[in-house]
Design a protein around this motif. Structure first.
Motif, PDB file in Angstrom:
ATOM      1  N   VAL A 157      70.167  77.288  47.006  1.00  0.00           N
ATOM      2  CA  VAL A 157      69.223  78.287  47.068  1.00  0.00           C
ATOM      3  C   VAL A 157      69.175  78.756  45.285  1.00  0.00           C
ATOM      4  O   VAL A 157      68.080  79.255  45.201  1.00  0.00           O
ATOM      5  N   LEU A 158      70.385  78.583  44.802  1.00  0.00           N
ATOM      6  CA  LEU A 158      70.229  79.214  43.306  1.00  0.00           C
ATOM      7  C   LEU A 158      69.314  78.387  42.381  1.00  0.00           C
ATOM      8  O   LEU A 158      68.495  78.734  41.657  1.00  0.00           O
ATOM      9  N   LEU A 159      69.623  77.119  42.752  1.00  0.00           N
ATOM     10  CA  LEU A 159      68.478  76.292  41.874  1.00  0.00           C
ATOM     11  C   LEU A 159      67.034  76.663  42.312  1.00  0.00           C
ATOM     12  O   LEU A 159      66.164  76.495  41.310  1.00  0.00           O
ATOM     13  N   THR A 160      66.781  76.763  43.505  1.00  0.00           N
ATOM     14  CA  THR A 160      65.406  76.927  44.039  1.00  0.00           C
ATOM     15  C   THR A 160      65.014  78.256  43.094  1.00  0.00           C
ATOM     16  O   THR A 160      63.660  78.298  42.827  1.00  0.00           O
ATOM     17  N   ALA A 161      65.779  79.221  43.192  1.00  0.00           N
ATOM     18  CA  ALA A 161      65.125  80.511  42.595  1.00  0.00           C
ATOM     19  C   ALA A 161      65.167  80.428  41.123  1.00  0.00           C
ATOM     20  O   ALA A 161      64.232  80.904  40.641  1.00  0.00           O
ATOM     21  N   MET A 162      65.888  79.384  40.377  1.00  0.00           N
ATOM     22  CA  MET A 162      65.764  79.294  38.974  1.00  0.00           C
ATOM     23  C   MET A 162      64.431  78.646  38.762  1.00  0.00           C
ATOM     24  O   MET A 162      63.695  79.017  37.770  1.00  0.00           O
ATOM     25  N   ASN A 163      64.171  77.641  39.588  1.00  0.00           N
ATOM     26  CA  ASN A 163      62.822  76.767  39.526  1.00  0.00           C
ATOM     27  C   ASN A 163      61.475  77.548  39.915  1.00  0.00           C
ATOM     28  O   ASN A 163      60.577  77.435  39.405  1.00  0.00           O
ATOM     29  N   LEU A 164      61.624  78.444  40.788  1.00  0.00           N
ATOM     30  CA  LEU A 164      60.625  79.403  41.117  1.00  0.00           C
ATOM     31  C   LEU A 164      60.111  80.447  39.973  1.00  0.00           C
ATOM     32  O   LEU A 164      59.203  80.884  39.915  1.00  0.00           O
ATOM     33  N   ARG A 165      61.367  80.641  39.061  1.00  0.00           N
ATOM     34  CA  ARG A 165      60.824  81.387  37.665  1.00  0.00           C
ATOM     35  C   ARG A 165      59.818  80.511  36.707  1.00  0.00           C
ATOM     36  O   ARG A 165      59.186  81.242  35.878  1.00  0.00           O
ATOM     37  N   GLY A 166      59.804  79.170  37.094  1.00  0.00           N
ATOM     38  CA  GLY A 166      58.995  78.278  36.135  1.00  0.00           C
ATOM     39  C   GLY A 166      59.724  77.467  35.252  1.00  0.00           C
ATOM     40  O   GLY A 166      60.962  77.492  35.130  1.00  0.00           O
ATOM     41  N   VAL A 167      58.906  76.144  34.926  1.00  0.00           N
ATOM     42  CA  VAL A 167      59.840  75.176  34.482  1.00  0.00           C
ATOM     43  C   VAL A 167      60.644  75.531  33.263  1.00  0.00           C
ATOM     44  O   VAL A 167      61.561  75.097  32.889  1.00  0.00           O
ATOM     45  N   ARG A 168      59.724  76.165  32.478  1.00  0.00           N
ATOM     46  CA  ARG A 168      60.251  76.447  31.199  1.00  0.00           C
ATOM     47  C   ARG A 168      61.742  77.392  31.112  1.00  0.00           C
ATOM     48  O   ARG A 168      62.721  77.239  30.259  1.00  0.00           O
TER      49      ARG A 168
END
Length: 674
Positions: A157-168
């Motif tokens: 879930v944490l990784l998902t949230a980080m990636n939803l913020r954008g690749v950069r």
């Protein structure tokens, strides 16, 4: 979307980014390396363990004499695959990667085969990496023990949230621990070799143990001996997972995209080779003993060490040995190794959504997967990947020993097919080129890809032969299921496209209906009904009538009396319903109009009122919803919703479309049914 939920979304993924700022999200090489290479780099944390575990079945002598040979074989495959993928990156920079190579050069079904293999492998990458990281964390943090599944799910879930913020943004956040892992492993290898040269490197904690073979493996020869080596080799080839991610992620690089992606690929391969050989070399030099069942295979003074012995990973034993007397170094290696194993899943979070978007544009996956979210990331693909990985983690109890058996089949399927496709690519271009230097370059590239295809195909056969019965068969079944699912989706989209295609001159589609027969549905005479009647009259249909269903005679009589009293200028037709149905009489009546006048269009106006709270829907009749659903399947019928906003809807939340407020004409939090 309410203000609270909108604020939570912004806190989770950040402010929306305009489409014209896509270029600002592209990655420089220093960020692209940890983003796309974390999976391949992290494999050195468990690939040596897999090699040693497999060889240990036949005893310590097998490990001592053949671990370096297996390591060199894995490195050779890695070098060839990296060189081969450099050709892919330059020839196909659009981001389709192996899928595009196979589709263009072999055919759509070959492309779908590669895509299904990669999608399954990406899901497994997340599940294996996170589960492995949690199991490593459990050794350092006892409170995690027994709760591995829930901790793993929380990390996804944490990784998902980080990636939803954008690749950069995710790349920037993950760059520091990835570089720390590289520095830690390479630094440990350098310091260990310096100490070995100085004669101050102590033996590993397990060096004093005797590693005995499992029963039945005491004296392997011939086919059994070769098969064990092949098993160890296939397990060590886990180090190659993630190599393909860069070829799928070329669009995320800054310009010149192909050159930067190619450079990053070489950097990743070089660092992986250095770290893998360093760990295997140090493990042999320090005498590390590593067994699948240490309680029965490891002996001290002729006595089994027993169940009380806690076996550390190879990297953990090397850190304890190299940094003896320096606990900070041991702790640093333990922390960065655990983190990199979890962050390795980030490679899949960047590869899966991009590949899914390409497949969606080609019609093999739902179109929604091709759309970028608020932060210009492929949010739908990220969420699907996370959901599938979480399901695997839950089903397999976050146990790496179970999940690892499903692993690496998909990536070698894609390696093999794409390299065959690249050979055909060069054959095609060579036939159209007469310039000597260009032909020489193409022939070199073709030779590299031919070697890559041969080698990756051989590894694929080895992996299938050694892992099929140990769990790889389930991964293959998943690939087959995805293959046929994507073909079915493509067939559906093609069929729909053919049905919606205009005729050659478009005259049939431009033809107007003979008449428009308007029907206003009436349950009672109130403001929503009067608005629907007024709107229907303003549209000037050929025929206009109001229709109600006589379910209760008393209420029907009251409606007729009120209709006459107000002198409503529209005729009211009452449909009989002896079984108290509402939907069926109206559908039958509308169909009768169509059957008697096939060239007419029937427009049904449905009065509805807008409510402001979700719970208010429960308090209102849902007959209009059922009616609209049934009418949509009736040919030649148009359904018009006429809303009436109740006071509870005033100031209610706006619908949000793509992160922006909807125009006033389509606003409204939800509709109750009149």
């Amino acid at each position: 979307m309410s203000d609270v939920s909108r604020a939570f979304k912004r806190l989770l993924v950040g402010r929306a980014i305009r489409s014209d700022r896509l270029g600002e999200t592209l990655l420089p090489k220093r960020i692209a390396l940890p983003v796309f290479a974390s999976d391949a780099l992290s494999s050195v944390a468990y690939a040596p363990d897999e090699i040693f575990l497999t060889l240990a079945i036949a005893g310590g002598s097998m490990v001592a004499f053949h671990s370096w040979e297996i390591g060199l074989a894995v490195v050779l495959v890695m070098v060839v695959v990296v060189m081969s993928y450099r050709q892919n990156v330059h020839a196909y920079p659009s981001g389709g990667g192996d899928y595009e190579v196979a589709t263009v050069n072999i055919g759509p079904k070959a492309g779908v085969t590669v895509a299904s293999a990669l999608l399954v492998d990406y899901v497994l990458t997340v599940a294996v990496s996170v589960s492995s990281g949690v199991q490593n964390a459990a050794a350092a943090f006892p409170f995690v023990r027994g709760h591995e599944v829930w901790v793993a799910l929380a990390l996804v879930v944490l990784l998902t949230a980080m990636n939803l913020r954008g690749v950069r943004e995710s790349g920037t956040a993950f760059a520091i621990p990835t570089y720390a892992f590289m520095i830690g492993i390479i630094g440990m290898a350098v310091w260990g070799n310096v100490r070995a040269a100085m004669g101050t490197l102590p033996p590993a904690p397990s060096a004093g143990f005797e590693l005995r073979p499992e029963p039945g493996y005491e004296a392997l020869t011939g086919v059994a001996f070769a098969f064990l080596l092949l098993r160890a080799f296939s397990s060590g080839c886990a180090a190659l997972t993630g190599v393909e991610a860069i070829s799928n992620g070329v669009p995320a690089f800054r310009k010149p995209k192909s050159k930067n992606a190619s450079t990053t690929l070489v950097m990743m391969g070089s660092i992986s080779v250095i770290m893998l050989l360093s760990i295997i070399g140090l493990a042999r030099r320090t005498g590390v003993q590593f067994a699948e069942d240490p309680a029965t295979q490891l002996y001290q003074d002729g006595v089994p060490v027993g169940a009380g012995y806690v076996q550390e990973t190879i990297i953990g034993q090397l850190a304890t040995t190299v940094f003896d007397g320096f606990p900070v170094g041991v702790l640093f290696i333990a922390i960065v190794t655990g983190i990199i194993l979890i962050l390795a899943a980030n490679t899949a979070f960047n590869g899966f959504p991009v590949l899914a978007s390409v497949l969606a544009k080609d019609g093999f996956l739902p179109r929604q997967l091709s759309q970028r979210g608020d932060r210009l990331a492929y949010s739908n693909g990220i969420l699907i990947l996370a959901s599938a990985a979480m399901l695997l983690i839950f089903v397999y109890d976050a146990e790496v020993t179970k999940l690892i058996q499903l692993y690496i089949v998909g990536v070698f399927v894609s390696f093999t097919v794409s390299q065959i496709g690249m050979v055909r690519h060069w054959n095609r271009h060579l036939a159209d080129t007469n310039e000597p230097k260009e032909r020489a370059r193409m022939m070199r590239s073709r030779a590299i890809n031919a070697v890559g295809a041969t080698m990756s195909g051989t590894v694929l056969l080895v992996v299938l032969a050694t892992k099929f019965m140990r769990g790889a068969g389930f991964a293959i079944l998943a690939m087959v299921f995805l293959f046929f699912l994507m073909l079915a989706i493509d067939k559906h989209y093609r069929r729909v496209s053919e049905e919606l295609e205009l005729s050659a001159d478009g005259r049939a589609e431009r033809a107007l209906p003979s008449h428009v027969h308007a029907v206003v549905l009436v349950s009672k005479l109130h403001k929503p009904t009067m608005r629907a009647l007024a709107y229907a009259r303003a549209c000037r249909p050929s025929v206009l009538e109001a229709v109600t269903v006589a379910v209760e005679p008393e209420k029907s009589d009251e409606l007729l009396a009120e209709w006459d009293r107000l002198q409503v200028p529209v005729p009211l037709k009452m449909l009989d319903s002896p079984y108290r149905e509402i939907t069926r009489p109206i559908i039958d009546y509308v169909r009768s109009i169509r059957s008697s006048n096939p060239r007419d269009v029937v427009t049904v106006y449905v009065p509805e009122y807008v409510v402001g709270h979700w719970w208010e829907h429960v308090l209102h009749n849902q007959s209009a919803l059922r009616l609209k659903a049934a009418l949509l399947f009736t040919p030649g019928v148009m359904v018009v919703s006429v809303p009436w906003q109740l006071r509870s809807s005033e100031g209610a939340e706006e619908w949000v479309i793509g992160g922006q407020a909807a125009p006033s004409s389509v606003r409204g939090p939800g509709r109750g049914r009149a």
